[in-house]
Design a protein around this motif. Structure first.
Motif, mmCIF file in Angstrom:
data_model
loop_
_atom_site.group_PDB
_atom_site.id
_atom_site.type_symbol
_atom_site.label_atom_id
_atom_site.label_comp_id
_atom_site.label_asym_id
_atom_site.label_seq_id
_atom_site.Cartn_x
_atom_site.Cartn_y
_atom_site.Cartn_z
ATOM 1 N N ALA A 23 0.829 -1.206 0.000
ATOM 2 C CA ALA A 23 0.000 0.000 0.000
ATOM 3 C C ALA A 23 0.864 1.256 0.000
ATOM 4 C CB ALA A 23 -0.930 -0.002 1.210
ATOM 5 N N VAL A 24 1.870 1.290 0.856
ATOM 6 C CA VAL A 24 2.738 2.470 0.943
ATOM 7 C C VAL A 24 3.467 2.707 -0.370
ATOM 8 C CG1 VAL A 24 4.824 3.389 2.041
ATOM 9 C CG2 VAL A 24 3.015 2.383 3.448
ATOM 10 N N ALA A 25 3.938 1.647 -0.996
ATOM 11 C CA ALA A 25 4.638 1.788 -2.279
ATOM 12 C C ALA A 25 3.718 2.381 -3.337
ATOM 13 C CB ALA A 25 5.172 0.431 -2.733
ATOM 14 N N LEU A 26 2.480 1.915 -3.382
ATOM 15 C CA LEU A 26 1.523 2.437 -4.368
ATOM 16 C C LEU A 26 1.140 3.880 -4.056
ATOM 17 C CD1 LEU A 26 -0.767 -0.693 -4.794
ATOM 18 C CD2 LEU A 26 0.671 0.339 -6.560
ATOM 19 N N PHE A 27 0.911 4.180 -2.786
ATOM 20 C CA PHE A 27 0.552 5.551 -2.395
ATOM 21 C C PHE A 27 1.680 6.515 -2.753
ATOM 22 C CE2 PHE A 27 -2.136 3.702 1.312
ATOM 23 C CZ PHE A 27 -3.180 3.451 0.443
ATOM 24 N N ALA A 28 2.911 6.086 -2.502
ATOM 25 C CA ALA A 28 4.064 6.946 -2.779
ATOM 26 C C ALA A 28 4.214 7.208 -4.277
ATOM 27 C CB ALA A 28 5.337 6.304 -2.222
ATOM 28 N N GLU A 29 3.911 6.213 -5.081
ATOM 29 C CA GLU A 29 4.093 6.350 -6.534
ATOM 30 C C GLU A 29 2.943 7.087 -7.200
ATOM 31 O OE1 GLU A 29 4.840 3.552 -10.513
ATOM 32 O OE2 GLU A 29 4.668 2.632 -8.518
ATOM 33 N N HIS A 30 1.713 6.809 -6.759
ATOM 34 C CA HIS A 30 0.546 7.343 -7.472
ATOM 35 C C HIS A 30 -0.266 8.374 -6.685
ATOM 36 C CE1 HIS A 30 1.193 4.227 -10.478
ATOM 37 N NE2 HIS A 30 1.191 3.311 -9.522
ATOM 38 N N GLY A 31 -0.049 8.472 -5.380
ATOM 39 C CA GLY A 31 -0.867 9.342 -4.550
ATOM 40 C C GLY A 31 -1.954 8.544 -3.847
#
Length: 212
Positions: A23-31
């Motif tokens: 989740a953190v990786a996706l949030f960091a990449e896409h918002g």
């Protein structure tokens, strides 16, 4: 049976951590707002229902691992020993966290931890939740002090000052790391800064900010 339960718990923890990191990786990449729970489930190789079983909401995917720390000051005061003041208890706990470079006080330079903070700071709904959680922690601290002293108004003032001191110290640590200082450099005088901040609370605001 005990070994089976231990293995089961370890697997649950591993699954929760895999979901969290995905989740953190996706949030960091896409918002944060642009990522769906289904995308997180796919990245973690679990079902969408499994994500909700471990984390009740999308916001929990960011906050669940850190939310307990908003009550750290209240916990320090509740668990303090005889003869220890509220200021002494909160200062002692904070200095212990500084010594271990705990991420909750902004002294951990690990990239993942810094990434989580950036996600929160850049997402209004998460900042609002952080504010609400911090206020809840301050109210909890005030309630403990009021129960002991019988004066809710003064307890609220004291809790606000103690919380403000902690928050200011944590924000300074984050600010210095964000500006490019190394964790070692920030940690080198973090304890001294903590002593200064809590000394100001301990003395009150008498004589502070008198205009020349």
């Amino acid at each position: 049976m005990a070994e089976a339960m231990g293995l089961r718990e370890r697997k649950k923890q591993q699954t929760a951590m895999r979901i969290y990191r995905a989740a953190v990786a996706l949030f960091a990449e896409h918002g944060f707002d642009e990522v769906s729970v289904q995308q997180i489930a796919d990245a973690a190789e679990v079902s969408k229902m499994t994500v909700f079983n471990y984390f009740g909401s999308k916001e929990d995917l960011v906050f669940r691992p850190m939310e307990e720390h908003f009550a750290d000051a209240a916990r320090a005061v509740r668990e303090r020993g005889p003869g220890e003041s509220a200021v002494d208890a909160v200062r002692r706990q904070f200095l212990e966290l500084v010594e271990t470079r705990d991420p909750s006080v902004g002294l951990h330079g690990e990239p993942f931890t810094r990434q989580v903070r950036r996600i929160v700071v850049e997402t209004p709904v998460l900042m609002e939740r952080a504010f609400v959680a911090a206020q809840k922690g301050t109210r909890e601290l005030a309630a403990i002090l009021a129960e002991e002293t019988g004066d809710m108004m003064l307890a609220t003032v004291a809790a606000a000052m103690l919380s403000a001191a902690r928050n200011a110290l944590i924000e300074e640590n984050h600010r210095r790391l964000d500006s490019g200082e190394t964790p070692d450099a920030v940690a080198a005088d973090a304890a001294e800064r903590a002593h200064e901040a809590f000394a100001l609370v301990e003395k009150g605001l008498k004589g502070y900010g008198v205009r020349a």
